[in-house]
Scaffold this active site. Structure first.
Site, PDB file in Angstrom:
ATOM      1  N   TYR A 144       0.861  -1.185   0.000  1.00 53.31           N
ATOM      2  CA  TYR A 144       0.000   0.000   0.000  1.00 53.31           C
ATOM      3  C   TYR A 144       0.895   1.231   0.000  1.00 53.31           C
ATOM      4  CZ  TYR A 144      -3.456   3.454   1.565  1.00 53.31           C
ATOM      5  OH  TYR A 144      -4.283   4.564   1.658  1.00 53.31           O
ATOM      6  N   ASP A 239       9.377   2.732  -0.464  1.00 52.64           N
ATOM      7  CA  ASP A 239       8.331   3.433   0.282  1.00 52.64           C
ATOM      8  C   ASP A 239       8.553   3.138   1.765  1.00 52.64           C
ATOM      9  OD1 ASP A 239       4.668   3.464   0.298  1.00 52.64           O
ATOM     10  OD2 ASP A 239       6.174   4.363   1.607  1.00 52.64           O
ATOM     11  N   LYS A 267       4.752   9.421   8.752  1.00 51.68           N
ATOM     12  CA  LYS A 267       4.561   8.941  10.125  1.00 51.68           C
ATOM     13  C   LYS A 267       5.630   9.459  11.102  1.00 51.68           C
ATOM     14  CE  LYS A 267       2.188   5.006   8.084  1.00 51.68           C
ATOM     15  NZ  LYS A 267       0.784   4.977   8.485  1.00 51.68           N
TER      16      LYS A 267
HETATM   17  P1  KE4 Z   1      -0.717   8.463   4.419  1.00 53.14           P
HETATM   18  O1  KE4 Z   1      -1.211   9.170   3.181  1.00 53.14           O
HETATM   19  O2  KE4 Z   1      -1.821   7.660   5.103  1.00 53.14           O
HETATM   20  O3  KE4 Z   1       0.021   9.401   5.387  1.00 53.14           O
HETATM   21  O4  KE4 Z   1       0.417   7.414   3.989  1.00 53.14           O
HETATM   22  C1  KE4 Z   1       0.086   6.472   2.994  1.00 53.14           C
HETATM   23  C2  KE4 Z   1       1.029   5.288   3.116  1.00 53.14           C
HETATM   24  C3  KE4 Z   1       2.069   5.178   2.210  1.00 53.14           C
HETATM   25  N1  KE4 Z   1       2.944   4.145   2.273  1.00 53.14           N
HETATM   26  C4  KE4 Z   1       2.838   3.198   3.239  1.00 53.14           C
HETATM   27  C5  KE4 Z   1       3.825   2.083   3.274  1.00 53.14           C
HETATM   28  C6  KE4 Z   1       1.788   3.266   4.190  1.00 53.14           C
HETATM   29  O5  KE4 Z   1       1.678   2.304   5.133  1.00 53.14           O
HETATM   30  C7  KE4 Z   1       0.871   4.330   4.142  1.00 53.14           C
HETATM   31  C8  KE4 Z   1      -0.280   4.460   5.115  1.00 53.14           C
HETATM   32  N2  KE4 Z   1      -0.392   3.454   6.120  1.00 53.14           N
HETATM   33  C9  KE4 Z   1      -1.710   3.178   6.579  1.00 53.14           C
HETATM   34  C10 KE4 Z   1      -1.645   2.019   7.570  1.00 53.14           C
HETATM   35  N3  KE4 Z   1      -1.192   0.814   6.998  1.00 53.14           N
HETATM   36  C11 KE4 Z   1      -2.357   4.387   7.180  1.00 53.14           C
HETATM   37  C12 KE4 Z   1      -3.593   4.127   8.005  1.00 53.14           C
HETATM   38  C13 KE4 Z   1      -4.837   4.557   7.287  1.00 53.14           C
HETATM   39  O6  KE4 Z   1      -4.927   4.402   6.058  1.00 53.14           O
HETATM   40  O7  KE4 Z   1      -5.746   5.044   8.019  1.00 53.14           O
END
Ligand code: KE4
Length: 422
Positions: A144, A239, A267
């Site tokens: 993801y 990523d 994060k």
């Molecule tokens: P954000 O746009 O949510 O800040 O980051 C996206 C993203 C990009 N790359 C990786 C590897 C990620 O895990 C994420 C976002 N992680 C999720 C949890 N697995 C965020 C939680 C959510 O979607 O509410």
């Protein structure tokens, strides 16, 4: 457990916000019941509006490596707010945070600050396309990378939770340039690279996958990706929104020894505030406007309040790198408790996932992860919640350990695991 206020809030929220939440995985859709609404959090504790306290292993999906509301971070943020919240003009803090990132990950020469992990990965992919002049990208099933159109293809995290790996609303044309390979399967990558020779701008990968549950790279897999991208003039994008500053101060590059051309962070780098980053080789990043022709912008990019939270967090990590040994050691105790109950556990540093499937198998890719018994996971999740322990409400997320999780709380969690896993 009294959840009256959370239930009331959720009822109102569902009238005003799609699904009552501002991010799908928070809705507890995969585990039943209703989400609790948070009142506050401190250290390893999260307290809901009904006064229930939980030991938190979600840690806001990763940022909380120091535990919630670290006093130094809160103090620094309070102080900087008094100077104004946003200017849309450069500030010294942005330079300081950029320098800290490049110090922690030495092969990163220049970095751009943005406001979310989605934005960081979307921008890194655009830079790779601009730099190479190529359109196609390869991603991995179950990885993801945020919710930008071209990356919502066979994606992990909330899409797996909802069993819809491809989002509606993404035009076929966008998805056509996104090729998907199988994580840990070199042949699947080799085949796509050969079929699309000279057309692949980048391979984008979670260097330790954490959105189909935690799935570490097999020995040599990242080295293979590094080699095949170099051989084909394709960029390698790590990523590191989850792994950055989590696996080690230098993230996956330090943890695995493999350096990508571009890295994305989120994060932890924002200390819990809306801040992310992407960066890498100077020649590649020189494509980014206003230096080059790849446009990327943001009203709140490098926001001074978020930057201050990030700087303070990274400084604490740099001052005490012993944190990594501490959180990794605590994670191994949790791993042992799950294994004692016959579960399959994947762990990388302080990131781990227990998979609810028959023992003796392994989880090395998306297909393996899909075999999990989601009902058994849901039962475990709710039993842990009843014992005051909050883990991610999805089989396909990671468990995060923070420096605030004392050995006593880890031991309590191990006992709860043994009671909650049937
Ligand atoms: P954000 O746009 O949510 O800040 O980051 C996206 C993203 C990009 N790359 C990786 C590897 C990620 O895990 C994420 C976002 N992680 C999720 C949890 N697995 C965020 C939680 C959510 O979607 O509410």
């Amino acid at each position: 457990m009294n959840t009256a206020k959370s239930q009331q809030l959720f009822g109102k929220a569902k009238e005003l916000i799609p699904g009552g939440v501002n991010s799908p995985v928070r809705a507890f859709g995969a585990v039943g019941g209703q989400p609790f609404f948070v009142e506050r959090a401190q250290g390893p504790w999260i307290i809901d509006v009904d006064g229930n306290r939980y030991i938190d292993y979600v840690c806001s999906w990763g940022p909380g490596i120091l535990g919630h509301a670290h006093p130094r971070v809160i103090e620094a943020v309070k102080k900087v707010c008094e100077k104004g919240l946003t200017f849309g003009a450069p500030t010294a803090g942005e330079v300081e945070l950029a320098e800290l990132i490049c110090t922690c990950v030495p092969h990163i020469e220049t970095v751009r600050l943005v406001s979310s992990g989605t934005e960081a990965v979307m921008s890194a992919v655009r830079v790779a396309r601009g730099y190479t002049g190529r359109d196609k990208i390869i991603k991995f099933e179950g990885n993801y990378h945020g919710h930008s159109d071209g990356l919502l293809v066979k994606a992990g995290s909330g899409l797996m939770t909802q069993s819809v790996p491809d989002s509606a609303g993404v035009p076929a044309g966008y998805a056509a340039s996104t090729l998907t390979a199988v994580y840990n399967d070199e042949e699947s990558v080799r085949r796509l690279m050969e079929e699309n020779r000279g057309q692949v701008a980048a391979i984008v990968v979670e260097p330790v996958a954490a959105n189909m549950g935690v799935v570490p790279p097999k020995k040599g897999f990242l080295e293979f990706l590094r080699q095949i991208t170099e051989e084909n003039g394709t960029l390698l994008i790590f990523d590191e929104v989850i792994t950055g500053f989590r696996l080690a101060l230098g993230g996956a590059a330090e943890y695995t020894g493999v350096h990508a051309d571009l890295h994305t962070f989120g994060k932890i780098v924002g200390g819990g505030m809306p801040l992310a980053a992407y960066g890498g080789r100077r020649d590649i990043m020189s494509c980014v406007a206003p230096l080059g022709g790849v446009y990327q912008a943001g009203t709140l990019s490098g926001n001074p309040v978020a930057v201050t939270a990030g700087i303070t967090t990274l400084k604490i990590l740099m001052e005490d790198t012993g944190i990594y040994e501490r959180i990794d050691r605590r994670a191994t105790k949790l791993e042992a408790a799950f294994k004692e109950k016959g579960l399959i556990v994947n762990r990388a540093g302080s990131l781990l996932s227990a998979f609810f499937m028959s023992a003796g198998r392994c989880v090395a890719n998306y297909e393996d992860a899909c075999r999990c018994d989601r009902g058994a996971f849901a039962d475990y999740f709710n039993r842990m919640l009843e014992r005051g322990i909050y883990v991610a409400p999805s089989q396909f997320e990671a468990m995060f350990v923070s420096d605030a999780h004392s050995d006593e709380l880890i031991d309590r969690t191990c006992r709860a695991i043994k009671e909650s896993v049937e």
